[in-house]
Design a protein around this motif. Structure first.
Motif, PDB file in Angstrom:
ATOM      1  N   SER A   1       0.808  -1.220   0.000  1.00 43.65           N
ATOM      2  CA  SER A   1       0.000   0.000   0.000  1.00 43.65           C
ATOM      3  C   SER A   1       0.841   1.269   0.000  1.00 43.65           C
ATOM      4  O   SER A   1       1.999   1.280   0.415  1.00 43.65           O
ATOM      5  CB  SER A   1      -0.921   0.010   1.223  1.00 43.65           C
ATOM      6  OG  SER A   1      -1.783  -1.099   1.187  1.00 43.65           O
TER       7      SER A   1
ATOM      8  N   SER B   1      -4.039   3.668  -1.053  1.00 40.49           N
ATOM      9  CA  SER B   1      -4.373   2.801  -2.171  1.00 40.49           C
ATOM     10  C   SER B   1      -3.292   1.733  -2.315  1.00 40.49           C
ATOM     11  O   SER B   1      -2.366   1.665  -1.496  1.00 40.49           O
ATOM     12  CB  SER B   1      -4.505   3.607  -3.472  1.00 40.49           C
ATOM     13  OG  SER B   1      -5.045   2.799  -4.504  1.00 40.49           O
TER      14      SER B   1
ATOM     15  N   VAL C   1      -6.343  -2.982  -8.340  1.00 39.85           N
ATOM     16  CA  VAL C   1      -6.411  -1.955  -7.304  1.00 39.85           C
ATOM     17  C   VAL C   1      -7.457  -2.435  -6.303  1.00 39.85           C
ATOM     18  O   VAL C   1      -8.648  -2.418  -6.585  1.00 39.85           O
ATOM     19  CB  VAL C   1      -6.798  -0.575  -7.890  1.00 39.85           C
ATOM     20  CG1 VAL C   1      -6.894   0.466  -6.779  1.00 39.85           C
ATOM     21  CG2 VAL C   1      -5.800  -0.152  -8.962  1.00 39.85           C
TER      22      VAL C   1
ATOM     23  N   MET D   1      -8.871   1.934  -2.458  1.00 36.39           N
ATOM     24  CA  MET D   1      -8.685   3.346  -2.830  1.00 36.39           C
ATOM     25  C   MET D   1      -9.654   4.116  -1.950  1.00 36.39           C
ATOM     26  O   MET D   1     -10.861   4.172  -2.239  1.00 36.39           O
ATOM     27  CB  MET D   1      -8.995   3.565  -4.307  1.00 36.39           C
ATOM     28  CG  MET D   1      -9.063   5.016  -4.747  1.00 36.39           C
ATOM     29  SD  MET D   1      -7.510   5.893  -4.833  1.00 36.39           S
ATOM     30  CE  MET D   1      -6.735   5.070  -6.210  1.00 36.39           C
TER      31      MET D   1
ATOM     32  N   ALA E   1      -7.470  11.444  -3.853  1.00 35.71           N
ATOM     33  CA  ALA E   1      -7.680  10.232  -4.659  1.00 35.71           C
ATOM     34  C   ALA E   1      -7.033  10.374  -6.026  1.00 35.71           C
ATOM     35  O   ALA E   1      -6.473   9.397  -6.553  1.00 35.71           O
ATOM     36  CB  ALA E   1      -9.170   9.934  -4.783  1.00 35.71           C
TER      37      ALA E   1
ATOM     38  N   ILE F   1      -4.407   7.740  -7.564  1.00 36.18           N
ATOM     39  CA  ILE F   1      -4.594   6.976  -8.797  1.00 36.18           C
ATOM     40  C   ILE F   1      -3.448   7.252  -9.773  1.00 36.18           C
ATOM     41  O   ILE F   1      -2.995   6.345 -10.475  1.00 36.18           O
ATOM     42  CB  ILE F   1      -5.990   7.209  -9.428  1.00 36.18           C
ATOM     43  CG1 ILE F   1      -6.332   6.086 -10.413  1.00 36.18           C
ATOM     44  CG2 ILE F   1      -6.105   8.545 -10.104  1.00 36.18           C
ATOM     45  CD1 ILE F   1      -6.592   4.756  -9.796  1.00 36.18           C
TER      46      ILE F   1
END
Length: 166
Positions: free
Chosen positions: A66, A79, A87, A90, A102, A106
């Protein structure tokens, strides 16, 4: 912290001392943010507040490799991405919603996948997260109805092709 706070979002590898904060983010994101899209029964089955141990959580976070997003010194989200491009998690703290947490995660996950030479990312995405993932280039492959703690949920199998993976 207000959405217009200029403190940048940074992403780094998960550390053992992040276990408690990331577990709290997970529970808060489900019980506060996702609660708008799921029934109270579904929220309780998914989050299981007060039923998860920090040591078991830490072990799982380490196993997934992570990463955490920080705003200043605060852990704001987390995430991961597997060697196959999956994935699994998240999540962003509701406290840091709409701050780019976020999106930073990503982008980091995608960079990590590209460095591994992966051709795609895929995830099982909540109703709540579906618009975010779509905004970032993921497409829905299927609606799913997994059972969690005896409760039927709804999520989406989503995928993003990584053109030009190195």
């Amino acid at each position: 912290m207000p959405a217009d706070d200029p403190t940048p979002v940074t992403v780094r590898d998960y550390r053992p001392e992040d276990a408690e904060a990331t577990l709290q983010i997970f529970v808060d994101a489900i019980t506060r943010t996702a609660a708008a899209d799921y029934t109270p029964e579904q929220v309780q089955a998914w989050a299981r507040p007060g039923q998860r141990s920090v040591p078991a959580w830490h072990e799982a976070m380490q196993a997934r490799g992570s990463v955490v997003a920080c705003v200043g010194t605060h852990v704001a989200g987390f995430s991961d991405v597997s060697d196959t491009g999956y994935v699994d998690m998240m999540f962003t703290s509701p406290r840091f919603a709409r701050r780019g947490v976020a999106s930073a995660l990503i982008r980091h996950v995608e960079q990590r996948a590209r460095k591994r030479g992966l051709e795609r990312l895929h995830a099982d995405v909540s109703v709540t997260a579906r618009p975010f993932f779509a905004k970032h280039g993921f497409v829905v492959l299927a609606e799913q109805h997994p059972v969690t703690q005896g409760v039927t949920m709804t999520n989406y199998r989503m995928e993003k092709r990584l053109d030009g993976a190195s």
